[in-house]
Design a protein around this motif. Structure first.
Motif, PDB file in Angstrom:
ATOM      1  N   LYS A  30      74.611  65.004 -30.717  1.00  0.00           N
ATOM      2  CA  LYS A  30      73.447  66.060 -30.533  1.00  0.00           C
ATOM      3  C   LYS A  30      72.849  66.476 -31.716  1.00  0.00           C
ATOM      4  CE  LYS A  30      75.275  66.994 -26.106  1.00  0.00           C
ATOM      5  NZ  LYS A  30      75.712  68.185 -25.044  1.00  0.00           N
ATOM      6  N   VAL A  31      73.072  65.680 -32.890  1.00  0.00           N
ATOM      7  CA  VAL A  31      72.351  65.961 -34.009  1.00  0.00           C
ATOM      8  C   VAL A  31      70.698  66.007 -33.891  1.00  0.00           C
ATOM      9  CG1 VAL A  31      71.635  65.354 -36.490  1.00  0.00           C
ATOM     10  CG2 VAL A  31      74.035  65.254 -35.704  1.00  0.00           C
ATOM     11  N   TYR A  32      70.307  64.923 -32.880  1.00  0.00           N
ATOM     12  CA  TYR A  32      69.248  64.622 -32.349  1.00  0.00           C
ATOM     13  C   TYR A  32      69.324  64.814 -30.889  1.00  0.00           C
ATOM     14  CZ  TYR A  32      67.591  63.547 -37.108  1.00  0.00           C
ATOM     15  OH  TYR A  32      67.345  63.342 -38.482  1.00  0.00           O
ATOM     16  N   VAL A  33      68.585  65.465 -30.197  1.00  0.00           N
ATOM     17  CA  VAL A  33      68.705  65.545 -28.756  1.00  0.00           C
ATOM     18  C   VAL A  33      67.646  64.460 -28.092  1.00  0.00           C
ATOM     19  CG1 VAL A  33      68.453  67.038 -26.688  1.00  0.00           C
ATOM     20  CG2 VAL A  33      68.926  67.972 -28.836  1.00  0.00           C
ATOM     21  N   PHE A  34      68.551  63.686 -27.520  1.00  0.00           N
ATOM     22  CA  PHE A  34      67.829  62.518 -26.558  1.00  0.00           C
ATOM     23  C   PHE A  34      67.160  62.979 -25.400  1.00  0.00           C
ATOM     24  CE2 PHE A  34      67.141  58.321 -24.359  1.00  0.00           C
ATOM     25  CZ  PHE A  34      66.851  57.636 -25.462  1.00  0.00           C
ATOM     26  N   PRO A  35      65.702  62.677 -25.114  1.00  0.00           N
ATOM     27  CA  PRO A  35      64.975  63.346 -23.900  1.00  0.00           C
ATOM     28  C   PRO A  35      65.818  63.077 -22.678  1.00  0.00           C
ATOM     29  CG  PRO A  35      63.561  62.228 -25.488  1.00  0.00           C
ATOM     30  CD  PRO A  35      64.822  61.979 -26.072  1.00  0.00           C
ATOM     31  N   GLY A  36      65.692  63.702 -21.773  1.00  0.00           N
ATOM     32  CA  GLY A  36      66.290  63.779 -20.197  1.00  0.00           C
ATOM     33  C   GLY A  36      67.547  64.373 -20.162  1.00  0.00           C
ATOM     34  N   PRO A  37      68.154  64.187 -19.126  1.00  0.00           N
ATOM     35  CA  PRO A  37      69.428  64.774 -18.997  1.00  0.00           C
ATOM     36  C   PRO A  37      70.579  64.533 -19.928  1.00  0.00           C
ATOM     37  CG  PRO A  37      68.602  63.918 -16.849  1.00  0.00           C
ATOM     38  CD  PRO A  37      67.919  63.121 -18.115  1.00  0.00           C
ATOM     39  N   ASP A  38      71.378  65.212 -20.210  1.00  0.00           N
ATOM     40  CA  ASP A  38      72.536  65.140 -21.133  1.00  0.00           C
ATOM     41  C   ASP A  38      73.445  64.017 -20.781  1.00  0.00           C
ATOM     42  OD1 ASP A  38      74.410  65.456 -22.999  1.00  0.00           O
ATOM     43  OD2 ASP A  38      75.156  67.352 -22.249  1.00  0.00           O
ATOM     44  N   VAL A  39      73.393  62.872 -21.242  1.00  0.00           N
ATOM     45  CA  VAL A  39      74.471  61.778 -20.874  1.00  0.00           C
ATOM     46  C   VAL A  39      75.794  62.006 -21.233  1.00  0.00           C
ATOM     47  CG1 VAL A  39      72.336  60.223 -20.928  1.00  0.00           C
ATOM     48  CG2 VAL A  39      73.561  60.384 -22.919  1.00  0.00           C
ATOM     49  N   THR A  40      75.953  62.835 -22.212  1.00  0.00           N
ATOM     50  CA  THR A  40      77.366  62.871 -22.749  1.00  0.00           C
ATOM     51  C   THR A  40      78.097  63.913 -21.692  1.00  0.00           C
ATOM     52  OG1 THR A  40      76.810  65.007 -24.238  1.00  0.00           O
ATOM     53  CG2 THR A  40      76.355  62.713 -25.008  1.00  0.00           C
ATOM     54  N   SER A  41      77.747  64.476 -21.016  1.00  0.00           N
ATOM     55  CA  SER A  41      78.538  65.409 -19.984  1.00  0.00           C
ATOM     56  C   SER A  41      79.501  64.768 -19.298  1.00  0.00           C
ATOM     57  CB  SER A  41      77.624  66.248 -19.007  1.00  0.00           C
ATOM     58  OG  SER A  41      77.106  65.128 -18.257  1.00  0.00           O
ATOM     59  N   ASP A  42      79.429  63.144 -18.909  1.00  0.00           N
ATOM     60  CA  ASP A  42      80.404  62.507 -18.323  1.00  0.00           C
ATOM     61  C   ASP A  42      81.820  62.574 -19.116  1.00  0.00           C
ATOM     62  OD1 ASP A  42      78.533  61.950 -16.455  1.00  0.00           O
ATOM     63  OD2 ASP A  42      79.246  59.771 -16.022  1.00  0.00           O
ATOM     64  N   VAL A  43      81.645  62.366 -20.401  1.00  0.00           N
ATOM     65  CA  VAL A  43      82.562  62.562 -21.464  1.00  0.00           C
ATOM     66  C   VAL A  43      83.204  63.871 -21.254  1.00  0.00           C
ATOM     67  CG1 VAL A  43      83.600  61.876 -23.801  1.00  0.00           C
ATOM     68  CG2 VAL A  43      81.777  60.394 -22.495  1.00  0.00           C
ATOM     69  N   SER A  44      82.391  64.832 -21.742  1.00  0.00           N
ATOM     70  CA  SER A  44      82.860  66.066 -22.227  1.00  0.00           C
ATOM     71  C   SER A  44      83.563  67.160 -21.016  1.00  0.00           C
ATOM     72  CB  SER A  44      81.983  66.907 -22.897  1.00  0.00           C
ATOM     73  OG  SER A  44      80.840  66.974 -22.261  1.00  0.00           O
ATOM     74  N   VAL A  45      83.036  66.574 -19.882  1.00  0.00           N
ATOM     75  CA  VAL A  45      83.223  67.310 -18.611  1.00  0.00           C
ATOM     76  C   VAL A  45      84.241  66.372 -17.826  1.00  0.00           C
ATOM     77  CG1 VAL A  45      82.592  68.391 -16.230  1.00  0.00           C
ATOM     78  CG2 VAL A  45      81.475  68.584 -18.579  1.00  0.00           C
ATOM     79  N   ILE A  46      83.725  65.372 -17.110  1.00  0.00           N
ATOM     80  CA  ILE A  46      84.569  64.338 -16.202  1.00  0.00           C
ATOM     81  C   ILE A  46      85.675  63.725 -16.840  1.00  0.00           C
ATOM     82  CG2 ILE A  46      84.436  62.751 -14.604  1.00  0.00           C
ATOM     83  CD1 ILE A  46      81.533  63.207 -14.206  1.00  0.00           C
ATOM     84  N   TYR A  47      85.498  62.963 -17.999  1.00  0.00           N
ATOM     85  CA  TYR A  47      86.421  62.169 -18.787  1.00  0.00           C
ATOM     86  C   TYR A  47      87.450  63.149 -19.193  1.00  0.00           C
ATOM     87  CZ  TYR A  47      83.967  57.676 -18.824  1.00  0.00           C
ATOM     88  OH  TYR A  47      83.152  56.624 -18.472  1.00  0.00           O
ATOM     89  N   HIS A  48      87.025  64.097 -19.915  1.00  0.00           N
ATOM     90  CA  HIS A  48      87.933  65.240 -20.156  1.00  0.00           C
ATOM     91  C   HIS A  48      88.927  65.900 -19.459  1.00  0.00           C
ATOM     92  CE1 HIS A  48      88.619  68.551 -23.525  1.00  0.00           C
ATOM     93  NE2 HIS A  48      89.983  67.951 -23.293  1.00  0.00           N
ATOM     94  N   GLY A  49      88.276  66.123 -18.168  1.00  0.00           N
ATOM     95  CA  GLY A  49      89.122  66.584 -16.954  1.00  0.00           C
ATOM     96  C   GLY A  49      90.267  65.664 -16.582  1.00  0.00           C
ATOM     97  N   TRP A  50      89.704  64.147 -16.351  1.00  0.00           N
ATOM     98  CA  TRP A  50      90.789  63.176 -15.911  1.00  0.00           C
ATOM     99  C   TRP A  50      91.724  63.261 -17.245  1.00  0.00           C
ATOM    100  CZ3 TRP A  50      86.306  59.017 -15.063  1.00  0.00           C
ATOM    101  CH2 TRP A  50      85.709  59.218 -13.946  1.00  0.00           C
ATOM    102  N   TYR A  51      91.533  63.199 -18.416  1.00  0.00           N
ATOM    103  CA  TYR A  51      92.301  63.180 -19.389  1.00  0.00           C
ATOM    104  C   TYR A  51      93.610  64.176 -19.193  1.00  0.00           C
ATOM    105  CZ  TYR A  51      94.067  63.777 -24.388  1.00  0.00           C
ATOM    106  OH  TYR A  51      95.036  63.884 -25.449  1.00  0.00           O
ATOM    107  N   ASP A  52      93.364  65.486 -19.037  1.00  0.00           N
ATOM    108  CA  ASP A  52      94.165  66.499 -19.004  1.00  0.00           C
ATOM    109  C   ASP A  52      95.166  66.239 -17.605  1.00  0.00           C
ATOM    110  OD1 ASP A  52      93.215  68.082 -20.793  1.00  0.00           O
ATOM    111  OD2 ASP A  52      91.772  69.046 -19.401  1.00  0.00           O
ATOM    112  N   VAL A  53      94.534  65.600 -16.464  1.00  0.00           N
ATOM    113  CA  VAL A  53      95.202  64.953 -15.187  1.00  0.00           C
ATOM    114  C   VAL A  53      96.297  64.049 -15.672  1.00  0.00           C
ATOM    115  CG1 VAL A  53      95.313  64.128 -12.829  1.00  0.00           C
ATOM    116  CG2 VAL A  53      93.717  66.037 -13.805  1.00  0.00           C
ATOM    117  N   LEU A  54      95.612  63.076 -16.326  1.00  0.00           N
ATOM    118  CA  LEU A  54      96.535  61.880 -16.530  1.00  0.00           C
ATOM    119  C   LEU A  54      97.454  62.137 -17.630  1.00  0.00           C
ATOM    120  CD1 LEU A  54      93.490  59.474 -16.866  1.00  0.00           C
ATOM    121  CD2 LEU A  54      95.017  59.209 -15.226  1.00  0.00           C
ATOM    122  N   ARG A  55      97.312  62.996 -18.302  1.00  0.00           N
ATOM    123  CA  ARG A  55      98.526  63.456 -19.508  1.00  0.00           C
ATOM    124  C   ARG A  55      99.736  63.900 -18.586  1.00  0.00           C
ATOM    125  NH1 ARG A  55      96.964  67.014 -24.181  1.00  0.00           N
ATOM    126  NH2 ARG A  55      96.418  68.195 -22.583  1.00  0.00           N
TER     127      ARG A  55
END
Length: 412
Positions: A30-55
């Protein structure tokens, strides 16, 4: 002269990779913001949530968005190897490293006799055409393993089998890579790898196979081929809805089950065609396994109830391996896939709002993107069939020469 030209081409290849991947990293960080919805939320929210459970030693048992084979846990947990970075940053760095591994394999494979560097160019150009989404999903990691498997197949069938088995336990589609493989060792080692990994996860982590239920209950996603029916129907009184369902934006309402069932039927027909091809094919060359894998992945992607943008990286990887072989004729469908990648980044994330609302422009994007994939599938399937099944014409005069040789042999 040839050495100088090869070095110059390799220099441009690496320079292009470096520039385009720097842009992708600038977007996901996010040094530059790509137009449209935030595509990184899957990593920062969903994947990270799975990470906490899988651990904790278990799979996300109550999360219907977990729809992946058990080894996917390794990809989700992988950012833990970079503890000096936050989860999302570590994931993006590892995605970029997987991208680099795939490029290195394609360059190494392309420099071997009978190969060419063009396959690496397909990868270098195709990945950034998908935009930052490609670094915000773990599919690039799976594709790197799949590329390694296909390139290893000709000389190292056991290694290919292990890599295919591992990749299939990351995300099921790499199992299709075995379609055109004749050596039993590859199949045996793939099955053995899957069985071993399945046993380990089943014993050590509860809920390893709950993904099978969640995956079965998915509907028709708005970007799929079948969704075009409802995009048009919404302009003619169809009273269904578009909602977030099982982790994707799907159509819900009248006739959705029918269209979803039709998609499954098409997938079954694709499998039938591939099985028929495998039974009647008689000419297998070094590139046949890669060509068959490309066709199979195309068919199962096009007929799927879900065509998420990250699925396109599978096709780019398979196409890149095909083009590595000088004898392969998959250049045209590879180009069609690259153009489809560009249209994909237009429909997601740039104009995804138009797609979700079935705006005429959004419908046009979906018709073009899915049309390109259908065309690529048809062309690739025809090439595969003609190169392996259709009998080649006998050169003029050859039967007479053969008859004379047989007669001379008999008289002597």
């Amino acid at each position: 002269m040839e050495t100088t030209g090869a070095r110059r081409s390799l220099t441009w290849l690496l320079l292009t990779w470096g520039v385009t991947r720097l842009l992708l990293l600038l977007f996901v960080f996010k040094v530059y913001v790509f137009p449209g919805p935030d595509v990184t939320s899957d990593v920062s929210v969903i994947y990270h949530g799975w990470y906490d459970v899988l651990r904790t030693g278990t799979f996300p048992l109550d999360d219907v968005t977990w729809q992946y084979p058990p080894a996917a846990a390794l990809a989700i947990l992988s950012p833990g190897v970079l503890p000096f970075l936050d989860y999302a940053s570590a994931f993006f760095v590892l995605a970029c490293l997987a991208d680099l591994v795939a490029l290195s394999l394609l360059v190494y494979g392309g420099l071997r006799p009978g190969r060419r560097i063009a396959g690496a160019w397909v990868w270098v150009l195709g990945v950034p055409l998908l935009g930052p989404t490609v670094y915000a999903r773990y599919d690039v990691m799976v594709t790197a393993v799949a590329v390694a498997a296909l390139l290893a197949g000709a000389r190292h069938p056991r290694l290919m089998g292990v890599l295919v088995g591992f990749a299939a336990m990351l995300k099921v589609w790499p199992a299709l890579l075995l379609l055109g493989v004749r050596r039993r060792a590859a199949w045996a080692w793939a099955v053995g790898t899957v069985a071993a990994l399945a046993a380990v996860f089943a014993v050590t982590m509860p809920g390893a196979f709950t993904f099978l239920t969640f995956q079965r209950e998915r509907g028709t996603e708005v970007e799929s081929l079948g969704a075009l029916v409802f995009h048009v129907a919404r302009h003619h009184g169809w009273d269904g809805q578009v909602l977030l369902n099982y982790g994707s934006i799907e159509f819900l309402g009248p006739w959705v089950n029918v269209v979803s069932s039709a998609a499954l039927a098409l997938t079954g027909m694709a499998f039938g065609w591939l099985l028929l091809w495998r039974l009647v094919a008689t000419r297998f060359q070094a590139h046949t396994a890669a060509d068959a894998a490309f066709v199979a992945v195309l068919m199962f992607t096009v007929t799927s109830r879900v065509i998420s943008p990250q699925y396109m990286v599978w096709l780019v990887g398979a196409a890149a391996v095909c083009v590595c072989f000088r004898a392969s004729r998959m250049g045209v469908p590879a180009v069609l896939v690259l153009v489809a990648c560009f249209v994909t980044v237009l429909e997601f994330p740039l104009y995804f709002g138009d797609v979700v609302t079935s705006d005429p422009f959004g419908i046009t994007l979906m018709v073009v993107r899915n049309g390109l994939l259908v065309a690529a599938t048809a062309v690739a399937a025809r090439i595969l069939w003609r190169s392996t099944v259709t009998r080649k014409p006998v050169p003029a005069g050859l039967p007479d020469q053969a008859a004379r040789a047989k007669k001379a042999s008999a008289s002597s």
